[in-house]
Design a protein around this motif. Structure first.
Motif, PDB file in Angstrom:
ATOM      1  N   TRP A  73       0.856  -1.278   0.207  1.00 30.05           N
ATOM      2  CA  TRP A  73      -0.024   0.047   0.181  1.00 30.05           C
ATOM      3  C   TRP A  73       0.795   1.166   0.040  1.00 30.05           C
ATOM      4  O   TRP A  73       1.958   1.350   0.703  1.00 30.05           O
ATOM      5  CB  TRP A  73      -0.785   0.030   1.240  1.00 30.05           C
ATOM      6  CG  TRP A  73      -1.773  -1.314   1.264  1.00 30.05           C
ATOM      7  CD1 TRP A  73      -1.676  -2.365   2.110  1.00 30.05           C
ATOM      8  CD2 TRP A  73      -2.972  -1.572   0.684  1.00 30.05           C
ATOM      9  NE1 TRP A  73      -2.499  -3.392   1.905  1.00 30.05           N
ATOM     10  CE2 TRP A  73      -3.445  -2.962   0.975  1.00 30.05           C
ATOM     11  CE3 TRP A  73      -3.650  -0.885  -0.284  1.00 30.05           C
ATOM     12  CZ2 TRP A  73      -4.457  -3.469   0.341  1.00 30.05           C
ATOM     13  CZ3 TRP A  73      -4.721  -1.319  -0.847  1.00 30.05           C
ATOM     14  CH2 TRP A  73      -5.096  -2.815  -0.564  1.00 30.05           C
TER      15      TRP A  73
ATOM     16  N   ASP B  81      -5.176   3.925   0.579  1.00 29.06           N
ATOM     17  CA  ASP B  81      -5.810   2.697  -0.136  1.00 29.06           C
ATOM     18  C   ASP B  81      -5.106   2.271  -1.529  1.00 29.06           C
ATOM     19  O   ASP B  81      -5.839   1.412  -2.275  1.00 29.06           O
ATOM     20  CB  ASP B  81      -7.210   2.875  -0.403  1.00 29.06           C
ATOM     21  CG  ASP B  81      -7.958   2.717   1.195  1.00 29.06           C
ATOM     22  OD1 ASP B  81      -7.828   1.933   1.797  1.00 29.06           O
ATOM     23  OD2 ASP B  81      -9.120   3.549   1.354  1.00 29.06           O
TER      24      ASP B  81
ATOM     25  N   ASN C  32     -10.211   0.950  -2.257  1.00 25.81           N
ATOM     26  CA  ASN C  32     -11.770   1.078  -1.962  1.00 25.81           C
ATOM     27  C   ASN C  32     -12.508   1.083  -3.170  1.00 25.81           C
ATOM     28  O   ASN C  32     -13.797   1.025  -2.974  1.00 25.81           O
ATOM     29  CB  ASN C  32     -11.893   2.329  -1.166  1.00 25.81           C
ATOM     30  CG  ASN C  32     -11.371   3.518  -1.844  1.00 25.81           C
ATOM     31  OD1 ASN C  32     -10.932   3.450  -3.041  1.00 25.81           O
ATOM     32  ND2 ASN C  32     -11.566   4.604  -1.137  1.00 25.81           N
TER      33      ASN C  32
END
Length: 545
Positions: free
Chosen positions: A375, A409, A427
């Motif tokens: 991430w 995200d 997301n």
């Protein structure tokens, strides 16, 4: 002295008072004139009870008055709050209230909604209406006239000392959820997005005077800022340009044909855009009516990444210009920059050299090795958190092994040379039959087809697979009929570059794909459209791939 937005601007004024700072149509204003106007407006704000910590909203399109409002607000250590002018009444009421607006400056064309919502927000006591040529000329308004703020007000710069801790706040709606106010120290925002750290070398500037000092030694460059100033993708490049003595060109609305006329007439050097949403219309306009754009040295995209096909087209049409992509968000600031290179693979993920403090981490916040995925995260200068939302702040902003970081995200892969490839936003991932599909990857491939102008990829409910990949698209030939679109060829094109489970199984065709003013996809609109209409094309399948 503090590394503060207002101080940085004043340094440029002192070093280059007679340079042209802003150009809007036939209007232009020098640094000294902009300073005097901002000082007058700042004194008006003080006269109505505003001061350090006051939240002053600006519901405005790009204009000289927008920058006057921003600079004046920073001068009195108040906090400008960006208000999305496309919001409806309920969205506006939420943001006005959530942000605790004490005052609002708006263009007159937005008066109807402002007059409806403002009385419902207890904290909002003062509103100013700016005259505009975007439909507001004859509209009634309950707000005081902006021009009255300049009657009998001082041009003196007498506001006292400021602090690097003064607040910068940017409301971001993201792709899901309600808008959130991301709080930064001004010095930290300057470091990550205002040139306080060099974007290309990652070296901090020597002091707060370096930008104005260096700028004064060179002729100004002309920057055309196309994204709306209500987004950091436009506000921060504008301030970066002003702090270094450049000239900024504004247009109130994005019009591709008009942009090229301005570029040619003003001999612009730099054009700032937001992803394909602006690049594609600009490319189509330039091909239809080419102009002399020989002065262009950079086309810079921020907030939304360019697809590979668009990069190829820009490189072909403007071979002498540098085409760049920047990675970042309201929560991270600058995450990295990439220089465009040609590639035949439309599915090739955007690749950037990481900025200072940017890192790819695993679920525990530990940096991943080369070749691994993780991430996107940011260390060093990071936000203070979300305004009035400690729960979300604690979820996103973490301290790992003594290092404060924000973990986003955004999924990314570290390459062997240290660069990173962006995969997609977590997301917005579609889970179809247990397979994860990042919508950005599919959108890039779909938009690379000759028959498609724009596309937003979404997941739609499916009884067996949970969700299926789908797309809402607009056609390259806006006058063509849906029946003329070769969907079978589009299917073959996607299958050539992506696994079968990533293929959009249902496609809706619209005249225009809705996007936010920043150019980011409006996924909520796309899902609502898909739910309310039958698809124009469906791939008949019995299995997921």
């Amino acid at each position: 002295m503090p590394n503060n937005f207002a101080d940085l601007f004043e340094h440029a004024v002192d070093a280059m008072p007679d340079r042209v700072a802003l150009v809007q149509g036939e209007r232009r204003i020098t640094y000294r004139e902009l300073e005097n106007r901002a000082n007058q407006l700042a004194h008006h704000f003080i006269s109505v009870g505003l001061g350090p910590g006051s939240h002053i909203g600006f519901q405005m399109h790009n204009s000289i008055e927008t920058m006057e409002t921003l600079i004046a607000t920073f001068k009195i250590r108040a906090v400008p709050i960006n208000i999305n002018y496309r919001y409806n009444a309920e969205e506006l009421r939420y943001v006005y209230d959530n942000a605790d607006l004490a005052a609002l400056v708006h263009h007159r064309c937005y008066s109807a909604l402002v007059d409806e919502v403002a009385p419902r927000v207890e904290s909002l006591k003062h509103t100013l209406a700016v005259e505009d040529d975007q439909g507001g000329e004859l509209l009634p308004t309950d707000s005081s006239p902006y021009a009255a703020a300049f009657e009998n007000t001082s041009t003196a710069r007498d506001f006292g000392e400021r602090s690097p801790d003064d607040l910068f706040m940017m409301y971001t709606g993201g792709t899901t959820g309600m808008p959130k106010g991301v709080m930064w120290r001004q010095e930290d925002m300057w470091r990550v997005l205002g040139g306080g750290i060099d974007f290309y070398t990652n070296v901090p500037v020597a002091d707060e005077f370096e930008q104005s000092r260096t700028g004064s030694q060179h002729d100004p460059l002309r920057w055309t800022i196309l994204p709306p100033l209500i987004h950091a993708a436009a506000m921060m490049p504008t301030f970066t340009a002003l702090w270094s003595g450049q000239t900024v060109l504004f247009e109130p609305r994005f019009d591709a044909d008009r942009v090229w006329q301005v570029v040619a007439r003003q001999q612009a050097h730099i054009v700032v855009i937001t992803g394909d949403a602006m690049a594609r219309p600009l490319l189509a306009s330039y091909r239809a009516n080419p102009v002399d754009a020989s002065t262009l040295i950079t086309i810079a995209s921020g907030a939304a990444l360019l697809s590979q096909q668009v990069k190829n087209s820009l490189l072909e049409l403007f071979p002498n210009a540098l085409i760049t992509d920047s990675v970042g968000s309201s929560e991270t600031g600058f995450g990295g920059i990439g220089v465009a290179h040609k590639s035949d693979d439309p599915g090739r993920g955007p690749r950037v050299q990481v900025g200072r403090g940017a890192v790819v981490v695993d679920e525990n916040g530990t940096p991943v090795a080369a070749g691994a995925e993780g991430w996107m995260a940011k260390t060093g200068s990071v936000p203070l958190g979300y305004y009035k939302d400690p729960a979300k702040s604690d979820k996103l902003f973490k301290t790992v092994d003594g290092t404060r970081m924000v973990i986003t995200d955004d999924r990314a892969r570290v390459e062997e040379d240290g660069s990173i490839t962006l995969i997609g936003r977590g997301n917005m991932v579609i889970n179809t039959g247990g397979e994860k599909v990042f919508v950005e990857e599919v959108e890039a491939v779909v938009k690379a087809h000759d028959g498609i102008f724009d596309a937003v990829v979404i997941g739609v409910p499916h009884e067996r697979w949970g969700h299926q990949v789908a797309a809402v698209v607009s056609l390259a030939d806006s006058g063509s009929q849906v029946a003329a679109m070769d969907f079978a060829d589009l299917e073959q094109h996607v299958r050539k570059h992506l696994a079968g489970y990533k293929l959009p199984r249902s496609i809706w065709v619209v005249d225009t794909v809705e996007r936010a003013p920043s150019g980011k996809p409006d996924y909520r609109w796309a899902k609502a459209h898909a739910a309310a209409h039958d698809p124009d094309f469906t791939v008949g399948i019995a299995a997921v791939n």
